[in-house]
Design a protein around this motif. Structure first.
Motif, short mmCIF file in Angstrom:
data_model
loop_
_atom_site.label_atom_id
_atom_site.label_comp_id
_atom_site.label_asym_id
_atom_site.label_seq_id
_atom_site.Cartn_x
_atom_site.Cartn_y
_atom_site.Cartn_z
N UNK A 1 39.08 -0.16 -5.53
CA UNK A 1 39.31 1.20 -5.02
C UNK A 1 40.73 1.38 -4.52
N UNK A 2 41.29 0.33 -3.90
CA UNK A 2 42.66 0.41 -3.40
C UNK A 2 43.65 0.58 -4.54
N UNK A 3 43.43 -0.14 -5.63
CA UNK A 3 44.32 0.00 -6.79
C UNK A 3 44.26 1.43 -7.33
N UNK A 4 43.05 1.97 -7.47
CA UNK A 4 42.92 3.35 -7.94
C UNK A 4 43.60 4.33 -6.99
N UNK A 5 43.39 4.16 -5.70
CA UNK A 5 44.00 5.07 -4.72
C UNK A 5 45.51 4.99 -4.77
N UNK A 6 46.06 3.78 -4.88
CA UNK A 6 47.52 3.61 -4.96
C UNK A 6 48.09 4.28 -6.21
N UNK A 7 47.41 4.08 -7.33
CA UNK A 7 47.90 4.67 -8.58
C UNK A 7 47.93 6.19 -8.47
N UNK A 8 46.84 6.78 -7.96
CA UNK A 8 46.79 8.24 -7.92
C UNK A 8 47.56 8.82 -6.74
N UNK A 9 47.87 8.01 -5.73
CA UNK A 9 48.74 8.48 -4.64
C UNK A 9 50.15 8.75 -5.16
N UNK A 10 50.59 7.91 -6.11
CA UNK A 10 51.90 8.14 -6.74
C UNK A 10 51.92 9.49 -7.42
N UNK A 11 50.86 9.81 -8.16
CA UNK A 11 50.81 11.10 -8.86
C UNK A 11 50.81 12.26 -7.87
N UNK A 12 50.02 12.15 -6.81
CA UNK A 12 49.95 13.23 -5.81
C UNK A 12 51.31 13.42 -5.14
N UNK A 13 51.99 12.32 -4.81
CA UNK A 13 53.30 12.42 -4.17
C UNK A 13 54.32 13.08 -5.10
N UNK A 14 54.32 12.67 -6.38
CA UNK A 14 55.25 13.28 -7.34
C UNK A 14 54.93 14.75 -7.55
N UNK A 15 53.65 15.10 -7.59
CA UNK A 15 53.28 16.50 -7.75
C UNK A 15 53.72 17.32 -6.53
#
Length: 200
Positions: free
Chosen positions: A107-121
């Motif tokens: 779950x941490x890996x998934x959250x980290x991956x999608x946190x990058x997308x949210x931050x860039x957005x």
């Protein structure tokens, strides 16, 4: 290879799956071969069209849902006997925390991956909003801002909006890459539960 040989090889490759799942896949490919043979294709050519049975079994296992794979991997070959149940209970102080840690890591890996997308957005959206503010600001502060300054701000706002649109396009490209990356990560997690002898 005949149809029967192919189906037997496919069944051997799918031994990890529960019987009803295995029979469903075998029935599907048996019907597919029957349809090709009825349409005039030679039996060996029809089998060759489907490719290698082992590779097909591996692909089916990779596409099988993770809960089914976990259940089939954890369940003993001969079912649960009293000794197995007692052993699982006695070892529960070890395997329950380890399972929770592994689940947390996934779950941490998934959250980290999608946190990058949210931050860039968020950055791309901030750039677009900044451009809109630069365009609108001179009109709301019209008496305090001279016309040349207002036009300069509006022009700058248009440039910033253009940069924001490019940023949004970049974020969408990154999002597609992240979807691909999370798909690969999910396939890797699923492959951990595929028995090696079944995948070959």
């Amino acid at each position: 290879m005949t149809k029967l040989d192919f189906l037997n090889a496919l069944e051997r490759g799918l031994q990890q799956l529960p019987q009803e799942e295995r029979e469903r896949h075998l029935s599907y490919y048996s019907e597919m071969l029957d349809d090709m043979i009825e349409d005039g294709t030679d039996e060996e050519q029809a089998v060759a069209t489907l490719g290698d049975a082992g590779a097909l079994a591996g692909e089916i296992l990779r596409e099988t849902s993770l809960p089914v794979l976990v259940k089939s991997r954890v369940k003993p070959q001969k079912g649960w006997d009293t000794g197995s149940i007692v052993f699982m209970i006695l070892c529960s102080p070890i395997w329950i925390p380890v399972s929770l840690v592994l689940l947390s890591l996934v779950l941490t890996v998934y959250i980290c991956i999608w946190s990058v997308f949210i931050a860039l957005f968020a950055v791309a959206a901030g750039i677009l909003v900044s451009g809109a503010v630069l365009i609108a600001a001179p009109w709301f502060a019209a008496p305090a801002v001279a016309l040349p300054d207002g036009l300069l701000m509006a022009g700058g706002g248009l440039i910033v909006i253009g940069l924001g649109i490019l940023a949004v396009l970049g974020v969408l490209a990154v999002g597609k890459g992240l979807v691909r990356l999370t798909g690969l990560f999910a396939r890797w997690i699923r492959s951990l539960f595929i028995k090696k002898e079944a995948a070959q």
